[in-house]
Design a protein around this motif. Structure first.
Motif, short mmCIF file in Angstrom:
data_model
loop_
_atom_site.label_atom_id
_atom_site.label_comp_id
_atom_site.label_asym_id
_atom_site.label_seq_id
_atom_site.Cartn_x
_atom_site.Cartn_y
_atom_site.Cartn_z
N ILE A 6 -21.34 -71.27 -32.49
CA ILE A 6 -20.60 -72.11 -31.88
C ILE A 6 -19.82 -73.16 -32.77
N ASP A 11 -16.34 -76.49 -29.14
CA ASP A 11 -17.34 -75.80 -28.26
C ASP A 11 -16.92 -74.77 -27.78
N CYS A 12 -16.71 -73.77 -28.66
CA CYS A 12 -16.28 -72.50 -28.33
C CYS A 12 -17.23 -71.41 -28.89
N LEU A 13 -17.57 -70.55 -28.20
CA LEU A 13 -18.61 -69.46 -28.45
C LEU A 13 -17.84 -68.26 -28.98
N TYR A 33 -21.89 -59.36 -22.77
CA TYR A 33 -21.18 -60.25 -22.29
C TYR A 33 -20.41 -60.04 -20.90
N SER A 50 -10.34 -62.48 -26.70
CA SER A 50 -11.19 -63.68 -25.84
C SER A 50 -11.16 -63.19 -24.51
N ASN A 52 -13.35 -64.21 -20.52
CA ASN A 52 -14.27 -64.90 -19.81
C ASN A 52 -15.62 -63.90 -19.35
N SER A 53 -16.88 -64.22 -19.67
CA SER A 53 -17.97 -63.58 -19.88
C SER A 53 -18.46 -63.74 -18.38
N ASP A 57 -20.99 -66.63 -18.00
CA ASP A 57 -20.03 -67.75 -17.42
C ASP A 57 -19.39 -68.80 -18.31
N ARG A 58 -19.10 -68.03 -19.33
CA ARG A 58 -18.25 -68.72 -20.33
C ARG A 58 -17.22 -67.91 -21.12
N GLN A 59 -16.39 -68.95 -21.81
CA GLN A 59 -15.19 -67.93 -22.54
C GLN A 59 -15.84 -67.66 -23.58
N VAL A 60 -15.68 -66.28 -24.15
CA VAL A 60 -16.07 -65.66 -25.28
C VAL A 60 -15.10 -65.36 -26.27
#
Length: 135
Positions: A6, A11-13, A33, A50, A52-53, A57-60
């Motif tokens: 992270i 705040d990005c994975l 993902y 990149s 969205n997973s 439920d998050r951008q990866v």
């Protein structure tokens, strides 16, 4: 080898992989993902993207480096794909590289990413090198 990171300020994975098989790397992205890559990546030295997973439920953001015995080529690929990663993250937050400006967000993130992952990349290189030498 796989690692998740992270990047706190944004705040990005980030999912990071070093592999000697790009198809396995893509399978990992799909299994963990739910991300699919449609391009044939088997002959690439690395890639970054990149998506969205749907699973978490998050951008990866993901960076994949193909292992090579040539350490200069290995680190050049890491540097190359890291630049793409930084651009992906920052532009998604409307931060664009400005000609003739200090571009501190780019410099900060590049330094942070490399320092946080240096040992991981070195361990991955050593692991794959040992396996390659045994074969």
């Amino acid at each position: 080898m796989n690692k998740e990171l992270i990047i706190p300020i944004y705040d990005c994975l980030v999912s990071i992989q070093v592999t000697n098989n790009m198809n396995e790397a893509v399978k990992h992205l799909t299994d963990i993902y739910g991300i699919t890559e449609d391009e044939d990546l088997s002959s690439m030295g690395g890639f970054c993207n990149s998506d969205n997973s749907p699973i978490i439920d998050r951008q990866v953001y993901y960076l994949v480096v193909g292992y090579t015995l040539d350490k200069k080529e290995y680190w050049a690929t890491i540097a190359h794909e890291t630049m793409h990663l930084i651009q992906e993250v920052l532009e998604s937050r409307d931060i664009y590289y400005q000609r003739k400006q200090p571009n501190e967000p780019y410099a900060y993130m590049y330094g942070y990413f490399i320092s946080e992952n240096f040992e991981f990349f070195e361990q991955a290189y050593s692991k794959f090198k040992r396996v390659k030498i045994k074969n």
